[in-house]
Design a protein around this motif. Sequence first.
Motif, PDB file in Angstrom:
ATOM      1  N   ILE A 155       0.855  -1.189   0.000  1.00 18.61           N
ATOM      2  CA  ILE A 155       0.000   0.000   0.000  1.00 18.61           C
ATOM      3  C   ILE A 155       0.890   1.238   0.000  1.00 18.61           C
ATOM      4  N   LEU A 156       0.543   2.215  -0.810  1.00 16.33           N
ATOM      5  CA  LEU A 156       1.215   3.516  -0.791  1.00 16.33           C
ATOM      6  C   LEU A 156       0.161   4.597  -0.663  1.00 16.33           C
ATOM      7  N   MET A 157       0.221   5.353   0.431  1.00 17.14           N
ATOM      8  CA  MET A 157      -0.607   6.551   0.572  1.00 17.14           C
ATOM      9  C   MET A 157       0.324   7.750   0.472  1.00 17.14           C
ATOM     10  N   ARG A 158      -0.024   8.686  -0.394  1.00 13.95           N
ATOM     11  CA  ARG A 158       0.860   9.827  -0.633  1.00 13.95           C
ATOM     12  C   ARG A 158       0.088  11.149  -0.521  1.00 13.95           C
ATOM     13  N   TYR A 159       0.607  12.016   0.342  1.00 15.77           N
ATOM     14  CA  TYR A 159       0.175  13.414   0.356  1.00 15.77           C
ATOM     15  C   TYR A 159       1.214  14.186  -0.449  1.00 15.77           C
ATOM     16  N   PHE A 160       0.755  14.883  -1.486  1.00 16.97           N
ATOM     17  CA  PHE A 160       1.656  15.641  -2.358  1.00 16.97           C
ATOM     18  C   PHE A 160       1.224  17.097  -2.379  1.00 16.97           C
ATOM     19  N   LEU A 161       2.194  17.971  -2.106  1.00 19.59           N
ATOM     20  CA  LEU A 161       1.938  19.412  -2.112  1.00 19.59           C
ATOM     21  C   LEU A 161       2.916  20.103  -3.056  1.00 19.59           C
ATOM     22  N   ARG A 162       2.387  20.956  -3.916  1.00 22.01           N
ATOM     23  CA  ARG A 162       3.224  21.820  -4.741  1.00 22.01           C
ATOM     24  C   ARG A 162       2.640  23.227  -4.697  1.00 22.01           C
TER      25      ARG A 162
END
Length: 336
Positions: A253-260
């Motif tokens: 499982i991969l949970m990713r929070y991505f901010l740009r």
Amino acid sequence: MSATIESSDINNIHEDRYQYTSDWLISTKRSHILQSKCVSPFICDKTKTAIANTAADTVTDSLTNAGDDGHQQQPPPPPSQMDLDRLCMTCRYEQILELPHMPDMTYANNWLTLVHSSGFRLEFNCLDALRLVSRQLPAHLKVDAAAEWMKARADSEFTKVTKKVFDWTFTTDYKGTITTSSVVPTTDGHEDGGSVVVVEVVDTDERIDIEKLKSKDEILFYDEVDLFEDELADHGVAKLSVKIRVMKQSFFILMRYFLRIDNVLVRMNDTRLYHEVGTDYILREYTHRDAYVRDLDISTAVLIDPVQLSQHLPAIDIQCHKLYIKQQQHQQQTKI
């Protein structure tokens, strides 16, 4: 090992269920975004009034009881689950989170869940992720246009006061929600003599073997679920999503929070979980990475691609744990 994936599509709501070995049931749900306005104002307004009255009564009683006996004022209790269930989903989110506004795309009905035969449950959902958003402004972070905007309004008193304070980047270090059934009954259905499920979280130096994940094992089940996304008023993106890949001998499982934030900062909070069939634990790795754009010598194409970008961001924090799923014998207490 292979099993049929049970799927359903009703009113643009898609659900999948996959029985992985005899121990794990994996479910995903993908639905529409949270509505921006209340859909049942009559019921919701009455319920919110009742919640506010209960809170006010609690504060009044607390002040009355404080008196001179040294008792401190108690905060109002959270709304009861019964009251929350009466609210529409939009009002429920507003009541629980108390954020000035929700992400542009809030997938309130999306989730990924894994349920173990022991009663252990691991879930990834939007509400619990947003609970961890700070009620403080992010320090030293403004969108790229903010400096010019502030300069043009330097003499205005309104530029010195921020009324709605919260982390507008929706940064969250959410790692999933773990719950367990209090008592797992025996095979004859009686709780007395059954077992209690305990999850033990232990620090570890063991890491997920990336080379194993690169092998060409058959993928039995795969899905990706978006939890929320916000465009930061057209100045970037903040997105949280989770995906799962199930192979014959393991799942990942991969949970990713991505901010740009355009021309300012990029950030990633990754939670990876890995389990091999035959083991009694899940290996979990959490990694926090971020950097100012001015410090990165990379192309725009890399900057907007989280997969490529992750190779260029320094790791600020790494946390590795083993989640042991244990069952302990339950003895029903005798009332005297």
